[in-house]
Design a protein around this motif. Sequence first.
Motif, PDB file in Angstrom:
ATOM      1  N   LEU A  93     -59.243  42.262 -54.680  1.00  0.00           N
ATOM      2  CA  LEU A  93     -59.045  43.641 -54.816  1.00  0.00           C
ATOM      3  C   LEU A  93     -60.577  43.917 -55.393  1.00  0.00           C
ATOM      4  O   LEU A  93     -60.759  45.081 -54.883  1.00  0.00           O
ATOM      5  N   PHE A  94     -60.950  43.513 -56.294  1.00  0.00           N
ATOM      6  CA  PHE A  94     -62.426  43.875 -56.921  1.00  0.00           C
ATOM      7  C   PHE A  94     -63.567  43.746 -55.861  1.00  0.00           C
ATOM      8  O   PHE A  94     -64.301  44.580 -55.775  1.00  0.00           O
ATOM      9  N   ALA A  95     -63.524  42.606 -55.198  1.00  0.00           N
ATOM     10  CA  ALA A  95     -64.329  42.472 -54.230  1.00  0.00           C
ATOM     11  C   ALA A  95     -64.168  43.486 -53.001  1.00  0.00           C
ATOM     12  O   ALA A  95     -65.173  43.972 -52.607  1.00  0.00           O
ATOM     13  N   SER A  96     -63.077  43.981 -52.607  1.00  0.00           N
ATOM     14  CA  SER A  96     -62.882  45.082 -51.671  1.00  0.00           C
ATOM     15  C   SER A  96     -63.508  46.368 -52.126  1.00  0.00           C
ATOM     16  O   SER A  96     -64.321  47.049 -51.613  1.00  0.00           O
ATOM     17  N   VAL A  97     -63.218  46.498 -53.493  1.00  0.00           N
ATOM     18  CA  VAL A  97     -63.555  47.889 -54.023  1.00  0.00           C
ATOM     19  C   VAL A  97     -65.320  47.864 -54.200  1.00  0.00           C
ATOM     20  O   VAL A  97     -65.998  48.728 -53.783  1.00  0.00           O
ATOM     21  N   MET A  98     -65.722  46.712 -54.560  1.00  0.00           N
ATOM     22  CA  MET A  98     -67.285  46.532 -54.587  1.00  0.00           C
ATOM     23  C   MET A  98     -67.807  46.702 -53.287  1.00  0.00           C
ATOM     24  O   MET A  98     -68.900  47.406 -53.163  1.00  0.00           O
ATOM     25  N   GLY A  99     -67.308  46.200 -52.312  1.00  0.00           N
ATOM     26  CA  GLY A  99     -67.689  46.517 -50.721  1.00  0.00           C
ATOM     27  C   GLY A  99     -67.845  47.772 -50.520  1.00  0.00           C
ATOM     28  O   GLY A  99     -68.607  48.325 -50.010  1.00  0.00           O
TER      29      GLY A  99
END
Length: 256
Positions: A93-99
């Motif tokens: 989820l964090f990776a998706s938000v950062m992307g």
Amino acid sequence: MNNSALSSLTALALKTIAVILIVSSLIDYILLAYPLNLTDTGWQIGFTSQIVDRGIVPMVGIGLLVIGSWISSAVDGQGNQISLLSLRFWAFLFASVMGLIFLLLIPLHISNLGQAQAQALSQITESATAAEGQIQSQFEQITQLLQDEQRIQELDQAIASGQVQGQQLEQLQTIRSQIQELRQNPEALTAQRESAETQLRARREEAEKQAKQNAIKSGLRIGLSSVLLAIGYIVIGWTGFRSLLVGAGGGMGGKR
């Protein structure tokens, strides 16, 4: 130490390092944002540049966290079960938000660079205009002085009086010599003025060229880096979610 204990220790070490990297990055981002000044284009450019320059650190942390969680799941035999308490779930989820953030930074940074370049060019134009006015004023004063016989006589009297000595006398004599040369050769004054204006135009063109080059370099560097970071984070996030869904058959499971 058996393989299971070694794997558990490895997983714990990886997850610990990952959490430290991610948390320290978030703290770094918060400190970079202070003091917050969202209306300042220069602040936005600087903040965006620093965020992008540090963007790889959370990605490394996410990667270590995912590897550690997978090792832990393999040791416990839990597989890819999904839970809102799962570290992998929050990592993806964090990776998706950062992307998404890095994706949005691209047009924002380019827009800010355009505004900053326009401001820089405007300041260069204003400075050049002011300098041109100073040159014109100075040469007008010189022209008036060359035609002012009374002031020239006063200058001659000051030099001949003997009351002025040392460096001040040398300055007056230099001024008198220059006046004499310019009166004998009026074209020299025009040549000096044209030379000063040419040098000013050259400096202005160089400053404008430098401002445009800086904007292009920053746009390419930060823009391309943001694209790569956005792709990396989004691939990690959505590929991770897909693997969890496929591995768990769409169900919810235990904590990892």
